[in-house]
Design a protein around this motif. Structure first.
Motif, PDB file in Angstrom:
ATOM      1  N   LEU A   4       0.831  -1.195   0.000  1.00 11.69           N
ATOM      2  CA  LEU A   4       0.000   0.000   0.000  1.00 11.69           C
ATOM      3  C   LEU A   4       0.869   1.250   0.000  1.00 11.69           C
ATOM      4  O   LEU A   4       1.993   1.234   0.506  1.00 11.69           O
ATOM      5  CB  LEU A   4      -0.916   0.005   1.220  1.00 11.69           C
ATOM      6  CG  LEU A   4      -1.915  -1.151   1.290  1.00 11.69           C
ATOM      7  CD1 LEU A   4      -2.713  -1.066   2.590  1.00 11.69           C
ATOM      8  CD2 LEU A   4      -2.852  -1.140   0.102  1.00 11.69           C
ATOM      9  N   GLU A   5       0.311   2.314  -0.553  1.00 13.50           N
ATOM     10  CA  GLU A   5       0.995   3.602  -0.568  1.00 13.50           C
ATOM     11  C   GLU A   5       0.028   4.678  -0.105  1.00 13.50           C
ATOM     12  O   GLU A   5      -1.190   4.510  -0.186  1.00 13.50           O
ATOM     13  CB  GLU A   5       1.489   3.911  -1.982  1.00 13.50           C
ATOM     14  CG  GLU A   5       2.562   2.960  -2.469  1.00 13.50           C
ATOM     15  CD  GLU A   5       3.032   3.277  -3.873  1.00 13.50           C
ATOM     16  OE1 GLU A   5       2.729   4.380  -4.381  1.00 13.50           O
ATOM     17  OE2 GLU A   5       3.719   2.422  -4.454  1.00 13.50           O
ATOM     18  N   GLY A   7      -2.468   7.593   0.152  1.00 12.33           N
ATOM     19  CA  GLY A   7      -3.512   8.036  -0.754  1.00 12.33           C
ATOM     20  C   GLY A   7      -4.417   6.920  -1.253  1.00 12.33           C
ATOM     21  O   GLY A   7      -5.527   7.182  -1.709  1.00 12.33           O
ATOM     22  N   GLN A   8      -3.953   5.667  -1.158  1.00  3.47           N
ATOM     23  CA  GLN A   8      -4.791   4.549  -1.594  1.00  3.47           C
ATOM     24  C   GLN A   8      -5.877   4.268  -0.556  1.00  3.47           C
ATOM     25  O   GLN A   8      -5.669   4.506   0.643  1.00  3.47           O
ATOM     26  CB  GLN A   8      -3.962   3.272  -1.752  1.00  3.47           C
ATOM     27  CG  GLN A   8      -3.017   3.276  -2.912  1.00  3.47           C
ATOM     28  CD  GLN A   8      -2.283   1.941  -3.015  1.00  3.47           C
ATOM     29  OE1 GLN A   8      -1.532   1.570  -2.126  1.00  3.47           O
ATOM     30  NE2 GLN A   8      -2.519   1.234  -4.109  1.00  3.47           N
ATOM     31  N   PRO A   9      -7.019   3.718  -0.987  1.00  6.94           N
ATOM     32  CA  PRO A   9      -8.030   3.308  -0.011  1.00  6.94           C
ATOM     33  C   PRO A   9      -7.486   2.160   0.849  1.00  6.94           C
ATOM     34  O   PRO A   9      -6.833   1.254   0.320  1.00  6.94           O
ATOM     35  CB  PRO A   9      -9.201   2.826  -0.856  1.00  6.94           C
ATOM     36  CG  PRO A   9      -8.906   3.225  -2.258  1.00  6.94           C
ATOM     37  CD  PRO A   9      -7.436   3.491  -2.360  1.00  6.94           C
ATOM     38  N   TYR A 103      -3.072  -6.032   2.908  1.00  3.94           N
ATOM     39  CA  TYR A 103      -2.280  -4.873   3.327  1.00  3.94           C
ATOM     40  C   TYR A 103      -0.802  -5.000   2.940  1.00  3.94           C
ATOM     41  O   TYR A 103       0.010  -4.151   3.287  1.00  3.94           O
ATOM     42  CB  TYR A 103      -2.424  -4.655   4.833  1.00  3.94           C
ATOM     43  CG  TYR A 103      -3.661  -3.861   5.192  1.00  3.94           C
ATOM     44  CD1 TYR A 103      -3.574  -2.510   5.508  1.00  3.94           C
ATOM     45  CD2 TYR A 103      -4.922  -4.441   5.184  1.00  3.94           C
ATOM     46  CE1 TYR A 103      -4.699  -1.767   5.826  1.00  3.94           C
ATOM     47  CE2 TYR A 103      -6.057  -3.708   5.497  1.00  3.94           C
ATOM     48  CZ  TYR A 103      -5.932  -2.372   5.815  1.00  3.94           C
ATOM     49  OH  TYR A 103      -7.052  -1.634   6.118  1.00  3.94           O
ATOM     50  N   THR A 131      -8.343   6.308   3.934  1.00  2.00           N
ATOM     51  CA  THR A 131      -7.252   6.131   2.976  1.00  2.00           C
ATOM     52  C   THR A 131      -5.951   5.974   3.756  1.00  2.00           C
ATOM     53  O   THR A 131      -5.853   6.357   4.927  1.00  2.00           O
ATOM     54  CB  THR A 131      -7.116   7.331   2.014  1.00  2.00           C
ATOM     55  OG1 THR A 131      -6.832   8.501   2.772  1.00  2.00           O
ATOM     56  CG2 THR A 131      -8.372   7.513   1.172  1.00  2.00           C
ATOM     57  N   VAL A 132      -4.957   5.418   3.092  1.00  2.00           N
ATOM     58  CA  VAL A 132      -3.655   5.204   3.717  1.00  2.00           C
ATOM     59  C   VAL A 132      -2.944   6.547   3.853  1.00  2.00           C
ATOM     60  O   VAL A 132      -2.775   7.273   2.876  1.00  2.00           O
ATOM     61  CB  VAL A 132      -2.810   4.213   2.887  1.00  2.00           C
ATOM     62  CG1 VAL A 132      -1.402   4.086   3.465  1.00  2.00           C
ATOM     63  CG2 VAL A 132      -3.498   2.856   2.818  1.00  2.00           C
TER      64      VAL A 132
END
Length: 155
Positions: A4-5, A7-9, A103, A131-132
Protein backbone atom coordinates in the motif's frame (compact mmCIF):
# COMPACT_ATOMS: atom_id res chain seq x y z
CA UNK A 1 2.99 -8.89 -3.31
CA UNK A 2 1.40 -5.43 -3.61
CA UNK A 3 2.24 -2.86 -0.96
CA UNK A 4 0.00 0.00 0.00
CA UNK A 5 0.99 3.60 -0.57
CA UNK A 6 -0.24 6.91 0.82
CA UNK A 7 -3.51 8.04 -0.75
CA UNK A 8 -4.79 4.55 -1.59
CA UNK A 9 -8.03 3.31 -0.01
CA UNK A 10 -7.34 1.11 3.02
CA UNK A 11 -8.70 -2.40 2.39
CA UNK A 12 -11.86 -3.04 4.40
CA UNK A 13 -11.70 -5.79 7.01
CA UNK A 14 -13.73 -7.43 9.74
CA UNK A 15 -11.82 -9.58 12.23
CA UNK A 16 -12.32 -11.06 15.70
CA UNK A 17 -10.45 -9.53 18.63
CA UNK A 18 -9.00 -11.16 21.75
CA UNK A 19 -12.40 -10.95 23.49
CA UNK A 20 -14.35 -12.54 20.63
CA UNK A 21 -15.80 -9.21 19.44
CA UNK A 22 -15.99 -8.30 15.78
CA UNK A 23 -13.91 -5.28 14.79
CA UNK A 24 -14.07 -3.65 11.36
CA UNK A 25 -12.08 -0.91 9.68
CA UNK A 26 -15.37 0.97 9.30
CA UNK A 27 -15.62 1.15 13.12
CA UNK A 28 -12.82 3.73 12.89
CA UNK A 29 -14.35 5.90 10.16
CA UNK A 30 -13.70 9.56 11.00
CA UNK A 31 -10.72 8.63 13.20
CA UNK A 32 -7.08 7.96 12.45
CA UNK A 33 -5.99 4.37 12.99
CA UNK A 34 -2.55 2.80 13.38
CA UNK A 35 -2.58 -0.86 12.35
CA UNK A 36 0.53 -2.81 13.18
CA UNK A 37 1.02 -6.27 11.73
CA UNK A 38 3.21 -8.67 13.68
CA UNK A 39 4.19 -12.33 13.18
CA UNK A 40 3.32 -14.03 16.49
CA UNK A 41 2.09 -13.15 19.96
CA UNK A 42 4.43 -13.80 22.89
CA UNK A 43 7.63 -13.88 20.82
CA UNK A 44 10.45 -11.52 21.86
CA UNK A 45 10.25 -9.00 18.99
CA UNK A 46 6.48 -8.93 18.91
CA UNK A 47 6.31 -8.47 22.67
CA UNK A 48 8.77 -5.56 22.45
CA UNK A 49 6.70 -3.90 19.72
CA UNK A 50 3.33 -4.54 21.39
CA UNK A 51 4.57 -3.16 24.73
CA UNK A 52 6.03 -0.12 22.95
CA UNK A 53 2.56 0.62 21.53
CA UNK A 54 1.01 0.00 24.98
CA UNK A 55 3.45 2.41 26.64
CA UNK A 56 2.88 5.03 23.92
CA UNK A 57 -0.89 4.62 23.60
CA UNK A 58 -1.87 7.67 25.69
CA UNK A 59 0.36 10.01 23.68
CA UNK A 60 -0.84 8.49 20.38
CA UNK A 61 -4.46 8.86 21.47
CA UNK A 62 -3.84 12.48 22.49
CA UNK A 63 -2.65 13.06 18.92
CA UNK A 64 -5.88 11.52 17.57
CA UNK A 65 -4.76 7.96 16.79
CA UNK A 66 -6.33 4.64 17.75
CA UNK A 67 -4.18 1.49 17.63
CA UNK A 68 -4.88 -2.13 16.70
CA UNK A 69 -2.49 -5.04 16.27
CA UNK A 70 -3.12 -7.82 13.74
CA UNK A 71 -1.47 -11.25 13.64
CA UNK A 72 -2.36 -14.72 12.39
CA UNK A 73 -2.80 -15.93 16.00
CA UNK A 74 -6.12 -17.32 17.23
CA UNK A 75 -8.19 -15.08 19.55
CA UNK A 76 -7.40 -17.35 22.52
CA UNK A 77 -3.65 -16.80 22.10
CA UNK A 78 -4.23 -13.06 21.67
CA UNK A 79 -6.17 -13.03 24.96
CA UNK A 80 -3.21 -14.68 26.73
CA UNK A 81 -0.88 -12.10 25.15
CA UNK A 82 -3.11 -9.22 26.24
CA UNK A 83 -3.28 -10.49 29.82
CA UNK A 84 0.42 -11.39 30.13
CA UNK A 85 1.60 -8.00 28.80
CA UNK A 86 -1.31 -5.80 30.07
CA UNK A 87 -2.04 -4.64 26.53
CA UNK A 88 -4.71 -1.94 26.28
CA UNK A 89 -5.85 -1.96 22.65
CA UNK A 90 -7.54 -4.50 20.34
CA UNK A 91 -5.54 -7.44 19.04
CA UNK A 92 -7.15 -8.86 15.92
CA UNK A 93 -6.96 -12.42 14.66
CA UNK A 94 -6.32 -12.99 10.94
CA UNK A 95 -5.86 -16.77 10.90
CA UNK A 96 -6.43 -17.07 7.14
CA UNK A 97 -4.03 -14.15 6.51
CA UNK A 98 -6.45 -12.46 4.09
CA UNK A 99 -6.10 -9.03 5.73
CA UNK A 100 -2.34 -9.42 6.11
CA UNK A 101 -2.21 -10.20 2.39
CA UNK A 102 -4.52 -7.30 1.42
CA UNK A 103 -2.28 -4.87 3.33
CA UNK A 104 0.95 -6.25 1.83
CA UNK A 105 2.06 -7.56 5.22
CA UNK A 106 2.35 -11.21 4.21
CA UNK A 107 4.72 -12.67 1.66
CA UNK A 108 8.34 -13.38 0.90
CA UNK A 109 10.86 -11.95 3.31
CA UNK A 110 14.47 -12.37 4.26
CA UNK A 111 14.97 -14.01 7.65
CA UNK A 112 18.56 -14.40 8.81
CA UNK A 113 19.75 -14.50 5.21
CA UNK A 114 17.16 -17.05 4.07
CA UNK A 115 14.11 -16.34 1.94
CA UNK A 116 10.94 -17.41 3.68
CA UNK A 117 7.23 -16.69 3.47
CA UNK A 118 5.47 -15.15 6.44
CA UNK A 119 4.24 -12.03 8.16
CA UNK A 120 6.22 -8.92 7.25
CA UNK A 121 6.35 -6.65 10.30
CA UNK A 122 4.50 -3.61 8.97
CA UNK A 123 2.56 -0.58 10.13
CA UNK A 124 -0.17 1.14 8.15
CA UNK A 125 -1.68 4.42 9.30
CA UNK A 126 -5.23 5.00 8.05
CA UNK A 127 -6.55 8.56 7.85
CA UNK A 128 -10.02 9.76 8.86
CA UNK A 129 -11.34 9.17 5.31
CA UNK A 130 -10.15 5.50 5.37
CA UNK A 131 -7.25 6.13 2.98
CA UNK A 132 -3.66 5.20 3.72
CA UNK A 133 -1.79 8.08 5.34
CA UNK A 134 1.49 6.19 5.83
CA UNK A 135 2.73 2.67 5.02
CA UNK A 136 5.89 1.23 6.59
CA UNK A 137 7.16 -2.26 5.78
CA UNK A 138 9.94 -4.39 7.28
CA UNK A 139 9.98 -2.26 10.41
CA UNK A 140 12.17 -3.02 13.40
CA UNK A 141 10.37 -4.00 16.60
CA UNK A 142 12.67 -1.96 18.84
CA UNK A 143 12.17 1.79 18.63
CA UNK A 144 9.39 1.47 16.08
CA UNK A 145 6.87 3.74 17.80
CA UNK A 146 9.41 6.57 18.17
CA UNK A 147 10.28 6.24 14.48
CA UNK A 148 6.58 6.16 13.57
CA UNK A 149 5.88 9.32 15.57
CA UNK A 150 8.62 11.16 13.67
CA UNK A 151 7.21 9.99 10.34
CA UNK A 152 3.70 11.06 11.35
CA UNK A 153 4.92 14.50 12.39
CA UNK A 154 6.42 14.90 8.92
CA UNK A 155 3.36 13.52 7.07
Amino acid sequence: MPRLEAGQPAPAFTLTDQDGRTVSLSDYAGRRLIIFFYPAAMTPGCTTEACDFRDSLASLQSEGYAVVGISPDAPEKLKQFEEKESLTYPLLSDTDKAVLDAYGAYGEKNLYGKKTTGVIRSTIVVDTDQTVLLAKYNVKATGHVASLKKALAAA
